[in-house]
Design a protein around this motif. Structure first.
Motif, PDB file in Angstrom:
ATOM      1  N   LEU A  63     -53.584 -26.320  -4.163  1.00  0.00           N
ATOM      2  CA  LEU A  63     -53.013 -25.099  -3.602  1.00  0.00           C
ATOM      3  C   LEU A  63     -52.472 -24.180  -4.695  1.00  0.00           C
ATOM      4  O   LEU A  63     -52.675 -22.960  -4.662  1.00  0.00           O
ATOM      5  CB  LEU A  63     -51.901 -25.444  -2.605  1.00  0.00           C
ATOM      6  CG  LEU A  63     -52.331 -25.938  -1.229  1.00  0.00           C
ATOM      7  CD1 LEU A  63     -51.104 -26.310  -0.402  1.00  0.00           C
ATOM      8  CD2 LEU A  63     -53.154 -24.881  -0.504  1.00  0.00           C
ATOM      9  N   LYS A  64     -51.799 -24.754  -5.664  1.00  0.00           N
ATOM     10  CA  LYS A  64     -51.242 -23.959  -6.757  1.00  0.00           C
ATOM     11  C   LYS A  64     -52.346 -23.224  -7.508  1.00  0.00           C
ATOM     12  O   LYS A  64     -52.233 -22.015  -7.797  1.00  0.00           O
ATOM     13  CB  LYS A  64     -50.460 -24.860  -7.715  1.00  0.00           C
ATOM     14  CG  LYS A  64     -49.792 -24.112  -8.864  1.00  0.00           C
ATOM     15  CD  LYS A  64     -48.983 -25.073  -9.739  1.00  0.00           C
ATOM     16  CE  LYS A  64     -48.314 -24.324 -10.892  1.00  0.00           C
ATOM     17  NZ  LYS A  64     -47.528 -25.237 -11.760  1.00  0.00           N
ATOM     18  N   GLN A  65     -53.415 -23.919  -7.823  1.00  0.00           N
ATOM     19  CA  GLN A  65     -54.534 -23.310  -8.537  1.00  0.00           C
ATOM     20  C   GLN A  65     -55.177 -22.197  -7.720  1.00  0.00           C
ATOM     21  O   GLN A  65     -55.451 -21.105  -8.230  1.00  0.00           O
ATOM     22  CB  GLN A  65     -55.558 -24.378  -8.868  1.00  0.00           C
ATOM     23  CG  GLN A  65     -56.808 -23.847  -9.579  1.00  0.00           C
ATOM     24  CD  GLN A  65     -57.871 -24.919  -9.762  1.00  0.00           C
ATOM     25  OE1 GLN A  65     -57.828 -25.955  -9.113  1.00  0.00           O
ATOM     26  NE2 GLN A  65     -58.824 -24.669 -10.633  1.00  0.00           N
ATOM     27  N   ARG A  66     -55.412 -22.452  -6.441  1.00  0.00           N
ATOM     28  CA  ARG A  66     -56.110 -21.477  -5.606  1.00  0.00           C
ATOM     29  C   ARG A  66     -55.230 -20.289  -5.260  1.00  0.00           C
ATOM     30  O   ARG A  66     -55.734 -19.160  -5.131  1.00  0.00           O
ATOM     31  CB  ARG A  66     -56.592 -22.168  -4.333  1.00  0.00           C
ATOM     32  CG  ARG A  66     -57.704 -23.166  -4.573  1.00  0.00           C
ATOM     33  CD  ARG A  66     -59.004 -22.454  -5.012  1.00  0.00           C
ATOM     34  NE  ARG A  66     -59.571 -21.732  -3.873  1.00  0.00           N
ATOM     35  CZ  ARG A  66     -59.972 -20.472  -3.928  1.00  0.00           C
ATOM     36  NH1 ARG A  66     -59.892 -19.780  -5.055  1.00  0.00           N
ATOM     37  NH2 ARG A  66     -60.477 -19.878  -2.855  1.00  0.00           N
ATOM     38  N   ILE A  67     -53.927 -20.493  -5.105  1.00  0.00           N
ATOM     39  CA  ILE A  67     -53.036 -19.361  -4.836  1.00  0.00           C
ATOM     40  C   ILE A  67     -53.120 -18.349  -5.976  1.00  0.00           C
ATOM     41  O   ILE A  67     -53.223 -17.134  -5.753  1.00  0.00           O
ATOM     42  CB  ILE A  67     -51.584 -19.859  -4.638  1.00  0.00           C
ATOM     43  CG1 ILE A  67     -51.443 -20.532  -3.273  1.00  0.00           C
ATOM     44  CG2 ILE A  67     -50.581 -18.709  -4.773  1.00  0.00           C
ATOM     45  CD1 ILE A  67     -50.139 -21.263  -3.075  1.00  0.00           C
ATOM     46  N   GLU A  68     -53.074 -18.841  -7.197  1.00  0.00           N
ATOM     47  CA  GLU A  68     -53.171 -17.936  -8.347  1.00  0.00           C
ATOM     48  C   GLU A  68     -54.511 -17.231  -8.385  1.00  0.00           C
ATOM     49  O   GLU A  68     -54.582 -16.011  -8.618  1.00  0.00           O
ATOM     50  CB  GLU A  68     -52.948 -18.724  -9.640  1.00  0.00           C
ATOM     51  CG  GLU A  68     -52.920 -17.847 -10.891  1.00  0.00           C
ATOM     52  CD  GLU A  68     -52.488 -18.610 -12.120  1.00  0.00           C
ATOM     53  OE1 GLU A  68     -51.985 -17.969 -13.063  1.00  0.00           O
ATOM     54  OE2 GLU A  68     -52.646 -19.849 -12.138  1.00  0.00           O
ATOM     55  N   GLN A  69     -55.593 -17.962  -8.150  1.00  0.00           N
ATOM     56  CA  GLN A  69     -56.927 -17.353  -8.174  1.00  0.00           C
ATOM     57  C   GLN A  69     -57.071 -16.276  -7.100  1.00  0.00           C
ATOM     58  O   GLN A  69     -57.587 -15.176  -7.369  1.00  0.00           O
ATOM     59  CB  GLN A  69     -57.999 -18.429  -7.962  1.00  0.00           C
ATOM     60  CG  GLN A  69     -58.183 -19.365  -9.140  1.00  0.00           C
ATOM     61  CD  GLN A  69     -59.192 -20.465  -8.835  1.00  0.00           C
ATOM     62  OE1 GLN A  69     -59.524 -20.718  -7.674  1.00  0.00           O
ATOM     63  NE2 GLN A  69     -59.678 -21.122  -9.875  1.00  0.00           N
ATOM     64  N   VAL A  70     -56.654 -16.603  -5.887  1.00  0.00           N
ATOM     65  CA  VAL A  70     -56.800 -15.660  -4.778  1.00  0.00           C
ATOM     66  C   VAL A  70     -56.022 -14.377  -5.044  1.00  0.00           C
ATOM     67  O   VAL A  70     -56.533 -13.263  -4.838  1.00  0.00           O
ATOM     68  CB  VAL A  70     -56.348 -16.303  -3.452  1.00  0.00           C
ATOM     69  CG1 VAL A  70     -56.178 -15.250  -2.363  1.00  0.00           C
ATOM     70  CG2 VAL A  70     -57.340 -17.363  -3.013  1.00  0.00           C
ATOM     71  N   ILE A  71     -54.782 -14.495  -5.493  1.00  0.00           N
ATOM     72  CA  ILE A  71     -53.959 -13.304  -5.712  1.00  0.00           C
ATOM     73  C   ILE A  71     -54.555 -12.424  -6.804  1.00  0.00           C
ATOM     74  O   ILE A  71     -54.711 -11.202  -6.629  1.00  0.00           O
ATOM     75  CB  ILE A  71     -52.518 -13.719  -6.065  1.00  0.00           C
ATOM     76  CG1 ILE A  71     -51.845 -14.383  -4.862  1.00  0.00           C
ATOM     77  CG2 ILE A  71     -51.712 -12.498  -6.517  1.00  0.00           C
ATOM     78  CD1 ILE A  71     -50.471 -14.957  -5.155  1.00  0.00           C
ATOM     79  N   ILE A  72     -54.890 -13.019  -7.927  1.00  0.00           N
ATOM     80  CA  ILE A  72     -55.398 -12.223  -9.055  1.00  0.00           C
ATOM     81  C   ILE A  72     -56.761 -11.621  -8.734  1.00  0.00           C
ATOM     82  O   ILE A  72     -57.003 -10.423  -8.974  1.00  0.00           O
ATOM     83  CB  ILE A  72     -55.462 -13.089 -10.325  1.00  0.00           C
ATOM     84  CG1 ILE A  72     -54.038 -13.429 -10.787  1.00  0.00           C
ATOM     85  CG2 ILE A  72     -56.231 -12.372 -11.439  1.00  0.00           C
ATOM     86  CD1 ILE A  72     -53.969 -14.381 -11.953  1.00  0.00           C
ATOM     87  N   ASP A  73     -57.656 -12.451  -8.176  1.00  0.00           N
ATOM     88  CA  ASP A  73     -59.012 -11.943  -7.921  1.00  0.00           C
ATOM     89  C   ASP A  73     -59.041 -10.955  -6.765  1.00  0.00           C
ATOM     90  O   ASP A  73     -59.774  -9.956  -6.824  1.00  0.00           O
ATOM     91  CB  ASP A  73     -59.955 -13.117  -7.619  1.00  0.00           C
ATOM     92  CG  ASP A  73     -60.174 -14.017  -8.832  1.00  0.00           C
ATOM     93  OD1 ASP A  73     -59.774 -13.611  -9.938  1.00  0.00           O
ATOM     94  OD2 ASP A  73     -60.716 -15.116  -8.656  1.00  0.00           O
ATOM     95  N   GLN A  74     -58.295 -11.194  -5.719  1.00  0.00           N
ATOM     96  CA  GLN A  74     -58.256 -10.264  -4.597  1.00  0.00           C
ATOM     97  C   GLN A  74     -57.684  -8.918  -5.027  1.00  0.00           C
ATOM     98  O   GLN A  74     -58.178  -7.852  -4.615  1.00  0.00           O
ATOM     99  CB  GLN A  74     -57.412 -10.852  -3.474  1.00  0.00           C
ATOM    100  CG  GLN A  74     -57.350 -10.035  -2.208  1.00  0.00           C
ATOM    101  CD  GLN A  74     -58.638 -10.040  -1.425  1.00  0.00           C
ATOM    102  OE1 GLN A  74     -59.454  -9.134  -1.582  1.00  0.00           O
ATOM    103  NE2 GLN A  74     -58.838 -11.048  -0.600  1.00  0.00           N
ATOM    104  N   ALA A  75     -56.667  -8.955  -5.874  1.00  0.00           N
ATOM    105  CA  ALA A  75     -56.104  -7.706  -6.383  1.00  0.00           C
ATOM    106  C   ALA A  75     -57.116  -6.955  -7.235  1.00  0.00           C
ATOM    107  O   ALA A  75     -57.244  -5.723  -7.136  1.00  0.00           O
ATOM    108  CB  ALA A  75     -54.842  -8.007  -7.186  1.00  0.00           C
ATOM    109  N   ALA A  76     -57.843  -7.693  -8.072  1.00  0.00           N
ATOM    110  CA  ALA A  76     -58.823  -7.054  -8.960  1.00  0.00           C
ATOM    111  C   ALA A  76     -59.941  -6.374  -8.176  1.00  0.00           C
ATOM    112  O   ALA A  76     -60.408  -5.285  -8.546  1.00  0.00           O
ATOM    113  CB  ALA A  76     -59.407  -8.096  -9.912  1.00  0.00           C
ATOM    114  N   VAL A  77     -60.390  -7.010  -7.095  1.00  0.00           N
ATOM    115  CA  VAL A  77     -61.455  -6.435  -6.265  1.00  0.00           C
ATOM    116  C   VAL A  77     -61.045  -5.057  -5.765  1.00  0.00           C
ATOM    117  O   VAL A  77     -61.878  -4.147  -5.640  1.00  0.00           O
ATOM    118  CB  VAL A  77     -61.771  -7.379  -5.081  1.00  0.00           C
ATOM    119  CG1 VAL A  77     -62.597  -6.667  -4.021  1.00  0.00           C
ATOM    120  CG2 VAL A  77     -62.515  -8.614  -5.581  1.00  0.00           C
ATOM    121  N   GLN A  78     -59.748  -4.872  -5.505  1.00  0.00           N
ATOM    122  CA  GLN A  78     -59.275  -3.609  -4.953  1.00  0.00           C
ATOM    123  C   GLN A  78     -58.504  -2.782  -5.996  1.00  0.00           C
ATOM    124  O   GLN A  78     -57.586  -2.047  -5.666  1.00  0.00           O
ATOM    125  CB  GLN A  78     -58.418  -3.886  -3.716  1.00  0.00           C
ATOM    126  CG  GLN A  78     -59.213  -4.691  -2.669  1.00  0.00           C
ATOM    127  CD  GLN A  78     -58.553  -4.716  -1.324  1.00  0.00           C
ATOM    128  OE1 GLN A  78     -58.248  -3.661  -0.759  1.00  0.00           O
ATOM    129  NE2 GLN A  78     -58.334  -5.907  -0.801  1.00  0.00           N
TER     130      GLN A  78
END
Length: 442
Positions: free
Chosen positions: A300-315
């Motif tokens: 969860l810790k790994q994926r939370i960081e990935q989701v936040i950073i990558d989702q922000a970058a997409v937008q």
């Protein structure tokens, strides 16, 4: 069979060869059955109530428990109990018994919460914005009560009981600092309890295996480009991006986690902006994640960081994520040792009656830093009933309306004392069994 180190065999062998097993078992039952009667006597009960109320009036947050620690040391001095201080900033670790192996620990946490008390009573918190809303004031009083009882029977203790008064359970990982200090290096088992306002006085609940979830926290800053709300095309809206991030984080549980393994990701913080017609430059979100396995927590810790950073970058936004590892370490899940569960059921059933013992209490997603002890020592954690008034809906922990029934204090003190003394006796029985098997092989 309880775990032990071979180096302990020689230390306690001379006791075993001179003491029949029936004598050890009888002494265990005799000590356990009288501890509750002693704890209910006015000289012990009233003393615990006085201590609990004094601590309740003067709550201190994690690693700030200086006056609470001083009160504990004063009482230990009066009882003639030696201790180490400071341990983990404000912690106190006391010792009762022979001073030699085996060693067993019983623990109480000391810290309060940043909550304004709303219960009107004579001993309401005197510190604005701080309250013992999790019952740690009662925990300290009960452990001191156990210390008072045990000191009176010190010549009957076959080993050493370690009293752990721990700081900063509420997110500060005080248990981890106690472990890191080396204060428990000789301890082979540890017991702890927590008050529960939903359970009647005189009743307890726990289970073998997973009892409480492990947890961590996260905080993220999502940066865009601020501007006028009427012309959003000239801005990069971090509020909208954060909203997408929050929705995506929920997919980690619903789409990536095993449905048979409970997990939680909760975003409980969303801050940014201030005016109705202004798109802010950035927003801050934060929350908690929980699971019943250390592997699940790491994922969860790994994926939370990935989701936040990558989702922000997409937008078109930038994001940074902070897990506050230094001041709010990742809490492991609380997993009760199976052998200690059997001992708990026997001791609690003997003291309270088996009808007062719930031995298969459902696990909960709340976290407890007692788990840090269980990573390195076999440990057992249980829940103690402190229901205030059965005719009223119970006020849960971490609320400004929490009320604790002080009639529960003798039960906690007696269980602490009984579990520790019984463990020492059972430990020696197990060692004797191994010694006998080894002797037979020779």
């Amino acid at each position: 069979m309880f775990s032990f180190k071979w180096c302990h065999l020689l230390i306690i062998f001379h006791v075993l060869v001179a003491t029949p097993m029936s004598s050890l078992t009888n002494s265990s039952d005799q000590l356990s059955t009288k501890f509750l009667d002693i704890a209910k006597k006015p000289e012990v009960f009233d003393w615990m109530v006085k201590i609990r109320r004094k601590i309740h009036e003067n709550p201190e947050l994690g690693y700030e428990e200086f006056e609470t620690s001083k009160l504990i040391r004063v009482e230990l001095d009066k009882l003639g109990i030696p201790y180490k201080h400071p341990v983990a900033v404000t912690g106190v670790v006391g010792f009762i018994g022979t001073g030699s192996s085996p060693f067993v620990a019983i623990r109480a946490d000391m810290d309060a919460l940043p909550i304004q008390e709303r219960v009107e009573w004579e001993h309401k918190s005197k510190v604005p914005g701080k309250m013992h809303a999790c019952g740690h004031d009662a925990h300290v009083a009960m452990l001191l009560g156990a210390a008072k009882i045990l000191k009176q029977h010190e010549n009957e203790i076959q080993g050493t009981i370690v009293l752990v008064f721990q700081p900063a359970e509420e997110g500060g990982g005080g248990a981890k600092k106690i472990v890191d200090s080396g204060a428990l290096k000789n301890v082979t088992a540890i017991f702890g309890l927590h008050v529960v306002p939903e359970i009647p006085v005189g009743e307890v609940a726990s289970r073998s295996g997973p009892l409480m979830a492990g947890s961590g926290v996260f905080e993220a800053i999502i940066s865009g480009k601020g501007g006028h709300a009427a012309i959003p095309q000239l801005s990069i809206d971090p509020v909208l991006v954060a909203s997408h991030v929050i929705i995506s984080l929920q997919d980690l549980v619903s789409r990536e986690a095993d449905p048979l393994e409970p997990q939680v990701v909760t975003v409980s913080k969303f801050q940014g902006g201030g005016a109705f017609n202004v798109i802010p430059d950035y927003v801050t979100i934060g929350g908690t994640f929980r699971a019943f396995s250390r592997e699940g927590l790491k994922h969860l810790k790994q994926r939370i960081e990935q989701v936040i950073i990558d989702q922000a970058a997409v937008q078109r936004c930038n994001a940074s994520v902070n897990f506050h590892d230094e001041d709010k370490p990742l809490y492991p899940p609380t997993i009760n040792n199976g052998d200690l569960h059997k001992l708990f059921v026997d001791v609690a059933g003997n003291l309270l009656g088996m009808d007062k013992v719930s031995a298969d209490n459902p696990p909960v997603m709340a976290a407890e830093d007692f788990a840090f002890y269980q990573v390195v020592i076999p440990g057992y954690f249980f829940r103690l009933g402190v229901e205030y008034d059965s005719s009223e809906p119970p006020q849960s922990l971490h609320t400004p309306y929490l009320k604790i029934n002080e009639d529960a204090l003798p039960y906690g003190a007696a269980l602490h004392a009984s579990l520790a003394t019984t463990y020492l006796i059972k430990y020696q029985q197990d060692v004797a069994k191994v010694v006998g098997e080894y002797h037979d092989k020779l």
